[in-house]
Design an enzyme around this catalytic site. Structure first.
Site, short mmCIF file in Angstrom:
data_model
loop_
_atom_site.label_atom_id
_atom_site.label_comp_id
_atom_site.label_asym_id
_atom_site.label_seq_id
_atom_site.Cartn_x
_atom_site.Cartn_y
_atom_site.Cartn_z
NE ARG A 67 40.11 74.54 20.13
CZ ARG A 67 38.87 74.09 20.04
NH1 ARG A 67 37.86 74.91 20.07
NH2 ARG A 67 38.65 72.80 19.94
CG ASP A 100 33.52 73.10 26.17
OD1 ASP A 100 34.60 72.54 25.89
OD2 ASP A 100 32.61 72.53 26.80
CE LYS A 107 45.00 87.69 34.17
NZ LYS A 107 43.82 86.86 34.29
CB SER A 364 35.55 87.87 27.35
OG SER A 364 35.87 88.91 28.23
N1 GLU Z 1 40.67 88.73 33.64
C1 GLU Z 1 39.60 87.79 33.60
C2 GLU Z 1 40.09 86.41 34.01
O1 GLU Z 1 41.06 86.29 34.72
C3 GLU Z 1 38.85 87.83 32.28
C4 GLU Z 1 39.63 87.47 31.07
C5 GLU Z 1 38.90 87.70 29.75
O2 GLU Z 1 37.74 88.07 29.77
O3 GLU Z 1 39.54 87.52 28.72
O4 GLU Z 1 39.50 85.42 33.72
#
Ligand code: GLU
Length: 473
Positions: A67, A100, A107, A364
């Site tokens: 995705r 979902d 990362k 997010s």
């Molecule tokens: N760094 C956070 C995590 O490990 C947030 C990742 C995000 O919001 O994309 O889930």
């Protein structure tokens, strides 16, 4: 952290995957594709710091493109290395599937210790890192969307957005190239607290089941349960604060970089944060005892242990000494696969990272949707709802001949603001994801623990995405 200990993080993720994969019924080739990291971008770039040039080592890993965009935070730490970023990107894929959120996992990591740099220097490093990502097409609202992680926050996200806008300002959805931005700069209310709030909702769900609590020798509900928190960063702080204020949990111990403290009748987290701001340390907090070693926090006899710092904290060597009944993995990968075997035999309930800390990426997702829609949540319906509720209340008042008080009326007729909707969406997400996982755990005898159940759930969803593409049988 030594190479072998972070290496074992990726190895732990891989072992956990294999343990669950056999229960999915998915084709071997499909499982191999899901498991692999799709793209690993390792970069080195020079930054002038004072009169010296530093060569900065950095990464962005996109684990799965089933995705798009891919999604995940950027970590600033001296311990960053490729295997660690790969493990973290991998967890993001499963995390998104479990709640979902329609993204693949990614990362980033920059191998620096932020404490050693000034704000201006950090800005320079962040902007250069972003430029490298743009150059290789590793960032964009439909490509890969970074966010905060260990060592970064909304400030860094603002720099990333500004750098992206410098190059691609003409893109209508450019603001969605990164999340966790300041609220005033295309961010969303409630993103900062999101991971901790999600941890709270997840723990509350787990503790609400009488049968599961009985198996641990606990009563259902959160009120009065004791909690120890390792790490008072953004996640640990909000987990503690919200658990205390909304769940009536007793936070008896907190550990940080400089040490650990214990207070039997509970530590007020807000006051502790203020104390740390003033003195530079959590130690010597009024009424609390300083503990001899900060690692002792992991071995306290509490109901709920929340490791909210880094990976590989509970290992083979200390797992036997863990006395907590529930471990809520607010950090990514705090329990190694070896330690997990020992803990499960002892009957400890481990609520896995890929579920319990998914609140961050969930909000997010809301922020990204807000950026794509170019509108704040609640703008359309707030006044309409308010008017409808007012009509209902006034009709009841007319029919009964009684009137409600002004304060009550205001409460009953309120339309939702963005923060209300974000919290409501996050709560719904955490509750329904837990019920999906628990159902797999309880219904399928062969799936023995919550982590395997979470994996099975994620792999099935990702597998069906690939099957729909027609690539695998
Ligand atoms: N760094 C956070 C995590 O490990 C947030 C990742 C995000 O919001 O994309 O889930």
């Amino acid at each position: 952290m030594s190479k072998s200990s972070t290496g074992s993080f990726l190895e732990s993720v891989s072992r956990n995957f294999d343990k669950a994969a056999r229960h999915t019924g998915l084709h071997k080739g499909l499982l191999a594709q899901i498991k692999a990291c799709n793209s690993v971008y390792q970069m080195r770039f020079p930054v002038k710091i004072g009169s010296e040039y530093k060569v900065i080592e950095a990464y962005r890993v996109q684990h799965s493109h089933h995705r798009l965009p891919t999604k995940g935070g950027i970590r600033y730490s001296q311990k960053v290395e490729q295997d660690e970023v790969m493990a973290l990107a991998t967890l993001m894929t499963y995390k998104c599937a479990i709640v979902d959120v329609p993204f693949g996992g990614a990362k980033g990591g920059v191998k620096i210790s932020p404490r050693e740099y000034t704000t201006a220097q950090l800005q320079k490093i962040t902007r250069r890192y972003t430029t490298e990502l743009i150059r290789k097409n590793f960032i964009g609202p439909g490509i890969d969307v970074p966010a905060p992680d260990y060592g970064t926050g909304s400030r860094e996200m603002a720099w990333i957005l500004d750098t992206y806008m410098t190059f691609k300002g003409g893109e209508i959805d450019a603001a969605g190239c990164v999340t966790g931005k300041p609220v005033k700069l295309h961010g969303i209310q409630g993103r900062t607290e999101a991971t901790g709030r999600g941890v709270f909702y997840g723990i509350r769900e787990a503790c609400s089941n009488a049968e599961d609590m009985k198996a641990l020798g606990l009563t259902p509900g959160l009120a009065g349960k004791t909690m120890a928190i390792q790490g008072l960063g953004n996640v640990g702080y909000h987990t503690g604060l919200i658990s205390q204020e909304e769940g009536d949990v007793k936070v008896v111990a907190v550990a940080e970089y400089e040490g650990a403290i214990y207070k039997e009748d509970g530590i007020n987290i807000k006051k502790l944060a203020a104390h740390r701001k003033k003195t530079g340390s959590i130690l010597n907090f009024p009424g609390a005892k300083n503990m001899e070693q900060r690692k002792q926090i992991l071995e306290l006899p509490v109901d709920i242990l929340v490791p909210a710092a880094l990976e590989n904290q509970i290992r083979k060597d200390n797992a036997r000494r863990v006395k907590a009944k529930i471990i809520a993995e607010a950090a990514n990968g705090p329990v190694t696969a070896d330690a997990e075997e020992i803990l499960l035999k002892k009957g400890v309930m481990i609520i896995p990272d890929m579920y319990i800390n998914a609140g961050g990426v969930t909000v997010s997702y809301f922020e990204w949707l807000k950026n794509l829609s170019h509108m704040r949540f609640g703008r359309m319906e707030k006044r309409f709802d308010q008017r409808t509720y007012t009509n209902i209340v006034e009709t009841i008042e007319r029919m009964t001949g009684k009137s409600v008080g002004a304060k009550e009326k205001e409460f009953l007729t309120r339309g939702a603001d963005e923060i209300d909707l974000v919290r409501s969406g996050l709560e719904e997400t955490m509750i329904s994801a837990y019920s999906q996982i628990r159902e797999i755990w309880k219904r399928r005898k062969a799936v023995e623990d919550l982590r395997s159940a979470a994996f099975v759930n994620a792999l099935k969803k990702i597998g069906s995405d690939y099957e729909n593409l027609g690539i695998f049988p």
